[in-house]
Scaffold this motif. Structure first.
Motif, PDB file in Angstrom:
ATOM      1  N   ARG A 180       1.465  12.005   3.535  1.00  0.00           N
ATOM      2  CA  ARG A 180       2.542  13.122   4.612  1.00  0.00           C
ATOM      3  C   ARG A 180       1.487  12.946   6.214  1.00  0.00           C
ATOM      4  O   ARG A 180       2.577  13.978   6.723  1.00  0.00           O
ATOM      5  CB  ARG A 180       3.087  14.106   3.556  1.00  0.00           C
ATOM      6  N   GLU A 181       1.047  12.182   6.073  1.00  0.00           N
ATOM      7  CA  GLU A 181       0.458  11.774   8.071  1.00  0.00           C
ATOM      8  C   GLU A 181       1.013  10.521   8.469  1.00  0.00           C
ATOM      9  O   GLU A 181       1.341   9.888   8.216  1.00  0.00           O
ATOM     10  CB  GLU A 181      -1.060  11.774   7.702  1.00  0.00           C
ATOM     11  N   VAL A 182       2.358  11.089   9.498  1.00  0.00           N
ATOM     12  CA  VAL A 182       2.918  10.250  10.610  1.00  0.00           C
ATOM     13  C   VAL A 182       1.590  10.389  11.907  1.00  0.00           C
ATOM     14  O   VAL A 182       1.446  10.994  12.463  1.00  0.00           O
ATOM     15  CB  VAL A 182       3.811  10.919  10.914  1.00  0.00           C
ATOM     16  N   SER A 183       1.139   8.992  12.683  1.00  0.00           N
ATOM     17  CA  SER A 183       1.195   8.945  13.141  1.00  0.00           C
ATOM     18  C   SER A 183       2.003   8.223  14.181  1.00  0.00           C
ATOM     19  O   SER A 183       2.365   7.057  14.355  1.00  0.00           O
ATOM     20  CB  SER A 183      -0.156   8.827  13.680  1.00  0.00           C
ATOM     21  N   ARG A 184       1.641   8.192  15.792  1.00  0.00           N
ATOM     22  CA  ARG A 184       1.879   7.171  16.937  1.00  0.00           C
ATOM     23  C   ARG A 184       0.623   6.440  17.470  1.00  0.00           C
ATOM     24  O   ARG A 184       0.358   7.330  17.920  1.00  0.00           O
ATOM     25  CB  ARG A 184       3.148   6.925  17.051  1.00  0.00           C
ATOM     26  N   GLY A 185       0.594   4.976  17.486  1.00  0.00           N
ATOM     27  CA  GLY A 185      -0.884   4.945  18.027  1.00  0.00           C
ATOM     28  C   GLY A 185      -1.605   5.380  17.905  1.00  0.00           C
ATOM     29  O   GLY A 185      -2.111   5.715  16.370  1.00  0.00           O
ATOM     30  N   GLU A 186      -2.659   6.440  18.140  1.00  0.00           N
ATOM     31  CA  GLU A 186      -3.763   6.876  17.963  1.00  0.00           C
ATOM     32  C   GLU A 186      -3.123   8.543  17.459  1.00  0.00           C
ATOM     33  O   GLU A 186      -4.005   9.389  16.864  1.00  0.00           O
ATOM     34  CB  GLU A 186      -5.205   7.021  18.850  1.00  0.00           C
ATOM     35  N   SER A 243       0.801  -1.096  -0.135  1.00  0.00           N
ATOM     36  CA  SER A 243      -0.083  -0.310  -0.471  1.00  0.00           C
ATOM     37  C   SER A 243       0.985   1.472  -0.180  1.00  0.00           C
ATOM     38  O   SER A 243       0.182   2.148  -0.208  1.00  0.00           O
ATOM     39  CB  SER A 243      -0.926   0.222   0.971  1.00  0.00           C
ATOM     40  N   GLY A 244       1.802   1.185   0.172  1.00  0.00           N
ATOM     41  CA  GLY A 244       2.583   2.409   0.266  1.00  0.00           C
ATOM     42  C   GLY A 244       2.991   3.049   1.438  1.00  0.00           C
ATOM     43  O   GLY A 244       3.574   3.795   2.352  1.00  0.00           O
ATOM     44  N   ILE A 245       2.089   2.164   2.478  1.00  0.00           N
ATOM     45  CA  ILE A 245       2.592   2.621   3.785  1.00  0.00           C
ATOM     46  C   ILE A 245       3.643   1.992   4.590  1.00  0.00           C
ATOM     47  O   ILE A 245       3.575   1.216   4.643  1.00  0.00           O
ATOM     48  CB  ILE A 245       0.678   2.650   4.888  1.00  0.00           C
ATOM     49  N   LEU A 246       3.983   3.109   5.546  1.00  0.00           N
ATOM     50  CA  LEU A 246       5.443   2.268   6.593  1.00  0.00           C
ATOM     51  C   LEU A 246       4.245   2.397   7.633  1.00  0.00           C
ATOM     52  O   LEU A 246       4.652   3.493   7.842  1.00  0.00           O
ATOM     53  CB  LEU A 246       6.594   3.002   6.055  1.00  0.00           C
ATOM     54  N   GLN A 247       5.171   0.970   8.225  1.00  0.00           N
ATOM     55  CA  GLN A 247       4.948   1.262   9.795  1.00  0.00           C
ATOM     56  C   GLN A 247       5.150  -0.006  10.382  1.00  0.00           C
ATOM     57  O   GLN A 247       6.818  -1.021  10.083  1.00  0.00           O
ATOM     58  CB  GLN A 247       3.456   0.115   9.457  1.00  0.00           C
ATOM     59  N   VAL A 248       6.098   0.747  11.330  1.00  0.00           N
ATOM     60  CA  VAL A 248       7.384  -0.057  12.287  1.00  0.00           C
ATOM     61  C   VAL A 248       6.377  -0.172  13.976  1.00  0.00           C
ATOM     62  O   VAL A 248       5.774   1.303  14.555  1.00  0.00           O
ATOM     63  CB  VAL A 248       8.169   0.902  12.014  1.00  0.00           C
ATOM     64  N   ASP A 249       6.354  -0.744  14.488  1.00  0.00           N
ATOM     65  CA  ASP A 249       5.412  -0.555  15.702  1.00  0.00           C
ATOM     66  C   ASP A 249       4.179  -0.498  15.192  1.00  0.00           C
ATOM     67  O   ASP A 249       4.003  -0.208  14.445  1.00  0.00           O
ATOM     68  CB  ASP A 249       6.613   0.283  17.308  1.00  0.00           C
ATOM     69  N   ASP A 250       3.698   0.778  16.490  1.00  0.00           N
ATOM     70  CA  ASP A 250       2.408   1.452  16.417  1.00  0.00           C
ATOM     71  C   ASP A 250       3.014   2.708  15.352  1.00  0.00           C
ATOM     72  O   ASP A 250       1.888   4.014  15.940  1.00  0.00           O
ATOM     73  CB  ASP A 250       1.542   1.644  17.607  1.00  0.00           C
ATOM     74  N   ILE A 270       8.620  11.632  18.175  1.00  0.00           N
ATOM     75  CA  ILE A 270       7.853  10.242  18.150  1.00  0.00           C
ATOM     76  C   ILE A 270       7.760   9.159  19.588  1.00  0.00           C
ATOM     77  O   ILE A 270       7.734   9.003  20.159  1.00  0.00           O
ATOM     78  CB  ILE A 270       9.013   9.637  17.101  1.00  0.00           C
ATOM     79  N   ASP A 271       9.147   9.294  20.234  1.00  0.00           N
ATOM     80  CA  ASP A 271       9.788   8.452  21.523  1.00  0.00           C
ATOM     81  C   ASP A 271       9.485   8.708  22.391  1.00  0.00           C
ATOM     82  O   ASP A 271       9.706   8.257  23.833  1.00  0.00           O
ATOM     83  CB  ASP A 271      11.468   7.843  21.231  1.00  0.00           C
ATOM     84  N   ARG A 272       9.719  10.329  23.065  1.00  0.00           N
ATOM     85  CA  ARG A 272       9.437  11.082  24.831  1.00  0.00           C
ATOM     86  C   ARG A 272       7.433  10.398  25.249  1.00  0.00           C
ATOM     87  O   ARG A 272       6.678   9.975  24.942  1.00  0.00           O
ATOM     88  CB  ARG A 272       8.828  12.695  24.074  1.00  0.00           C
ATOM     89  N   GLY A 273       8.815  10.059  26.477  1.00  0.00           N
ATOM     90  CA  GLY A 273       7.792   9.344  27.348  1.00  0.00           C
ATOM     91  C   GLY A 273       7.045   8.134  26.706  1.00  0.00           C
ATOM     92  O   GLY A 273       6.237   7.803  27.667  1.00  0.00           O
ATOM     93  N   ARG A 274       8.035   7.478  26.070  1.00  0.00           N
ATOM     94  CA  ARG A 274       6.854   6.083  25.801  1.00  0.00           C
ATOM     95  C   ARG A 274       8.318   5.406  26.609  1.00  0.00           C
ATOM     96  O   ARG A 274       9.265   5.876  26.580  1.00  0.00           O
ATOM     97  CB  ARG A 274       7.531   6.062  24.098  1.00  0.00           C
ATOM     98  N   GLU A 275       8.017   4.202  27.188  1.00  0.00           N
ATOM     99  CA  GLU A 275       9.585   2.698  27.140  1.00  0.00           C
ATOM    100  C   GLU A 275      10.141   2.767  26.280  1.00  0.00           C
ATOM    101  O   GLU A 275      11.163   2.599  26.995  1.00  0.00           O
ATOM    102  CB  GLU A 275       8.454   2.225  28.514  1.00  0.00           C
TER     103      GLU A 275
END
Lengths: 224, 224
Positions: A139-145, A124-131, A201-206
């Motif tokens: 050009r949209e980026v999201s982590r989880g919700e 689909s062209g969508i890149l995904q790593v973990d959530d 992206i990573d701030r506050g994530r374990e």
DNA sequence: CTTCAACAACAAGAATACGCATAGTAATTG
DNA sequence: CAATTACTATGCGTATTCTTGTTGTTGAAG
């Protein structure tokens, strides 16, 4: 993602450059076949966009030489409408796709994306790593919700990291692909931008997705 | 909205062109089937108006080839009154509508609008984003209770934005669809027209519908 | 266990590029 | 030829990009 455009008409060249740069590719332009050949062999491009009507060395000849020398970079050919049979020769000579002038720039961008898609990533062209999800089309980026707003450079860097998830990317590799050629080597912009990305992206994530490999560079983690 | 007219009679061609341009479509004309085929495949048109009697490649053949290559752009065919079976063949070959010559230009415009209606937007053809409403048939625009008067270019731009609401439109994409092909790249007309539109549409509202995506282009907001 | 050097992270400020408003010019249109 | 529309040019504020300098980390040698 670094793209070489070999095109002698300045107007067309700059039109393409701007469009590609807006999609956050790093773009180099050269105006004749000889230079095109030299650059294509000395720099590690992800894609070459090649006009067939070129001074010094014609586009087809350039392409053949490249393939003869074992260069496998995807090539998109631009031809005038009248040169229809040239097209066929182009595909024979090892081009991956072609476009007839005049063409919609979006068409070029779409082909570009589809070539990259072919090279790797999900269908689909969508890149995904973990959530973490990146959609190159919107050009949209999201982590989880959570939607994440990125600047152009941040986005370009993240896309490159995600397309090469699991691979350690050295600083020279990153500058080559995300920044421009004439780049001051003794700078720490990359570190700075990695830091920006981590903040968003990573701030506050374990678990941090972007990891430092001391002495080498950075990796985007694939396994959790 | 960009339309390709494939028609070899200069008089008819220019007549159609003028009528369509008055409705603020971007129009390209070409006079034989070969060119028609090339253009149709290389430029991202929103509609093709196709005469069946053409030099080099007949219209029917062109249409078949297009469909064979997976091009799904709506096509309206033009036939002489006598060529009834051609018309039937045309629809079989994948045309979306037809007109018999001679035809009233208003008829052509009406069919054009109805095809666009079918292609996107609400069933009625009316485009709506939040409380902004655009009626392509009457070319009327209003926000809430308030009628908004737009110039031709402003209207064309707004319609393009609304038809692609939620998608980030880059400047090259916008020029392709709203301005002409051979377009001076180093201009800020788009910015200026966006500004005009915002003055008429968003001024005084707390939420701007037209949003800037820095480094990329503009989007029409869909979500509120 | 220190100490040191190499390396990375971060903060803060300078430089740059981008988008936008504004005003002025050119082109159409009636 | 007056008015409207289309486009160009310029300057300004600000988001973004990059530089610089400092602090923090890591790992190996003393």
């Amino acid at each position: 993602m670094r793209i070489l455009v070999v095109e002698d008409e300045p107007k067309v060249a700059s039109f393409i450059r701007r469009a590609l740069e807006e999609e956050s590719y790093a773009v180099d332009v050269c105006a004749d076949g000889q230079k095109g050949l030299d650059w294509a062999q000395s720099v590690d491009y992800d894609l070459i966009i090649l006009d067939l009507m070129l001074p010094v060395i014609p586009g087809l000849e350039l392409l053949k030489q490249l393939r003869r020398n074992g260069v496998k970079i995807p090539v998109v050919i631009l031809t005038a409408r009248s040169e229809v049979d040239q097209r066929v020769k182009g595909l024979d000579a090892g081009a991956d796709d072609y476009l007839t002038k005049p063409f919609a720039i979006e068409e070029l961008l779409a082909r570009t994306r589809s070539l990259f898609r072919r090279a790797g990533g999900t269908p689909s062209g969508i890149l995904q790593v973990d959530d973490l999800v990146l959609n190159p089309v919107t050009r949209e980026v999201s982590r989880g919700e959570q939607r994440i707003e990125l600047t152009t450079k941040e986005y370009a860097l993240l896309e490159y990291l995600m397309r090469n998830a699991g691979r350690v990317l050295t600083r020279p590799m990153i500058t080559e692909h995300v920044w421009d050629l004439d780049f001051d080597t003794f700078t720490n912009v990359i570190d700075v931008y990695i830091s920006y990305l981590r903040n968003k992206i990573d701030r506050g994530r374990e678990q941090s997705l972007i990891q430092t490999v001391r002495g080498s560079g950075y990796v985007m983690r694939t396994d959790v």
